[in-house]
Scaffold this active site. Structure first.
Site: not given
Length: 518
Positions: A275-277
């Site tokens: 994920s982007k996180r």
RNA sequence: GGCCCGUUCGUCUAGCGGUCCAGGACGCCGCCCUUUCACGGCGGAAACACGGGUUCGAUUCCCGUACGGGUCACCA
């Protein structure tokens, strides 16, 4: 012309048109780039069109700069839209859903008119309460479906006049799809084969929001239809809503595109999709190019700035979930287009491996010509403001390319070729620098002095001549010689290094080393 | 939890009933080349989740179990 007997055994013959439709909620991560890439490869393979559409129906999640980032990232990868945002616009626009807002109402009304959709007045709060109650009671998920809709505030339960009155009074409402009961929705996914879901397990999803915008589901079907999309290639996270989309195509009476749901990119460590996180948490970037949020100031690093070339970056992504069926692994974009085949995309998720990614970049770097390598080295030198002799760049870059993964390594591994060593490697000094080292180097310096043409071969001849005369082994002089000139204990051939450095520099470095190391 | 999808070396994967005591690549280890490092060459360790079927024969087909993933918003 694309001929396929794929979906439902229906023979279709039309121009391939695919789309990549991200929502501008932030930077694209490498999973998204891969999805765009597969779409692009598929389109180009079949001589079709690749469109870029922006799905910004959720105005609350808009992130400034995101759209520009997406365009720039794709451009860096060599992925250029034939149509849509960042491409040539040919009559199917606009390509931002927010700019298409007025167009969707018509289709909602169409569905309403044939009883395939209905108006619902329940508020988010009311629904949340119901969901929470169901959860507290230990029941399975509460769904707005063929069972519960009979107890809700909607055009199915309320008298016509009341519905009309509420709307006229400005009450906010949504439009939901009216799913038939106990209907088996089936479709053939190019990657997964037949997928089947019963409508009893689905709910009456919102198609049109209270703010007058369509939801993704509606907008995506309408736009794909209007834009003539033939193949929908997207991530597996969309698989659960694909049956809903199939139902929408049926409700409209439109021919549906072929679906292909791609396996996800997984985190290399723990469970879950990348994920982007994940940002830089894992020790490598998850974004193609650097990102900085203009509003929050948050930043994340990208492959481009790390030193990746577009070609190996794309090569690496392409092989994550797809393989050509041969043992070839190194491809350029054109090669990927020729080899790409949706049916060879794997079904299971792939954990991203940064080490393998570096290998692709290394392979690419090493295949560069001398002049191309020189350009890369020049860039690195200029960036640091170092001076250099242009004539030697090719030779140096080629020499250093054997131990480089990224272009900046060309300089990092051979910085001493441009500036004299400031320090001498302690370990090598202790091990290789003896009492007689200084004397030997001075003898060598004297011989170098007499070489008229200071070339690699002449230097080597002088060096070996000295060794033979004094009956010394290479290991006795070589390492201290290297230490004196480069400050290091390892590296490329000393004779090449000497030639590049030039006689004066070699002599001066020897003198300096003798003085410092004693 | 419901629904859907998946499961071959540590990782990416080949394999579409017999050619598989499973092939390639990254990484790892060893040897060779080499003044050193790197490159290169050679070699090695390392996998069919489990249980039932079907079949003369299953890594390949079917079912179950386990495990993993996705998804269940007026987000995409």
């Amino acid at each position: 012309m694309y001929i396929c007997t794929n979906s439902n055994d229906r023979i279709m013959s039309s121009n391939v048109r695919v789309r990549f439709a991200p929502s501008p909620t932030g930077p694209l991560h490498i999973g998204g780039v891969r999805t765009a890439l597969y779409n692009y490869l598929f389109a180009k393979k079949h001589g079709g069109d690749f469109l870029l559409r922006i799905e910004d129906t959720d105005q609350t999640r808009f992130v400034p700069g995101a759209e520009q980032y997406i365009i720039e990232a794709l451009a860096w990868c060599g992925i250029s839209p034939d149509e849509g945002i960042g491409g040539e616009t040919i009559g199917n626009g606009p390509y931002r859903q927010s700019e298409r807002k007025s167009l969707y109402r018509k289709y909602v009304d169409q569905l309403l008119a044939v009883d395939k959709a209905y108006i619902a007045f329940d508020t988010s709060e009311e629904l949340n309460t119901l969901r929470q109650m169901a959860k507290d009671a230990g029941a399975t998920n509460w769904q707005y479906n063929y069972i519960t809709r009979g107890n809700m505030k909607n055009s199915l339960t309320l008298p016509k006049e009341e519905v009309k009155a509420k709307i006229e009074a400005g009450a906010s409402y949504v439009v939901r799809i009216k799913l038939p009961r106990d209907h088996e929705v089936r479709f053939e996914d190019t990657i997964r084969g037949w997928v089947s879901v019963n409508t009893n397990n689905m709910d009456d999803k919102v198609l049109y929001k209270a703010d007058g915008m369509p939801t993704y589901h509606l907008a995506n079907i309408v736009d794909d239809h209007l834009m003539g999309i033939t193949h929908v290639i997207r991530g597996e996270e969309w698989l659960p809503s694909a049956p809903l989309h199939v139902m929408l195509y049926e409700a409209f009476g439109w021919e549906r595109p072929v679906f292909a749901h791609l396996p996800l990119l997984l985190k290399p460590d723990g469970p879950g999709k990348l994920s982007k996180r994940d940002g830089d948490r894992l020790g490598f970037p998850v974004f193609p190019i650097n990102w900085s949020n203009p509003e929050t100031g948050e930043t994340a690093s990208g492959y481009r700035e790390l030193g990746f070339f577009p070609s190996p970056f794309v090569n690496m992504l392409a092989l994550l979930g797809w393989n050509p069926g041969t043992e070839q692994e190194v491809f350029n974009l054109q090669g990927l287009i020729e080899a790409f085949d949706l049916s060879k995309v794997s079904k299971s998720g792939a954990k991203f491996d940064f080490e393998k990614g570096k290998w692709f970049n290394q392979q690419y770097l090493r295949a560069l010509s001398e002049s191309e390598l020189a350009v890369e080295l020049k860039k690195a030198l200029d960036k640091e403001g170092l001076s250099y002799n242009e004539a030697h760049l090719g030779k140096i870059a080629t020499m250093m390319s054997e131990r480089a993964t990224f272009p900046q390594d060309l300089l990092a591994e051979g910085r001493y070729l441009f500036i004299p060593p400031a320090t001498y490697d302690e370990k090598t000094r202790n091990k290789r620098w003896g009492k007689d080292s200084a004397g030997m180097l001075q003898d060598l310096a004297a011989r170098f002095e007499t070489i008229p043409d200071f070339t690699e071969t002449n230097i080597e001849a002088a060096f070996k001549g000295y060794l033979a005369e004094k009956e010394l082994g290479f290991g006795k002089v070589g390492p201290s010689f290297r230490l004196a000139l480069t400050g290091r204990g390892l590296g490329p051939s000393m004779f090449t290094i000497c030639e590049v450095l030039g006689k004066q520099e070699v002599l001066s470095r020897i003198a300096k080393a003798v003085e410092i190391l004693g």
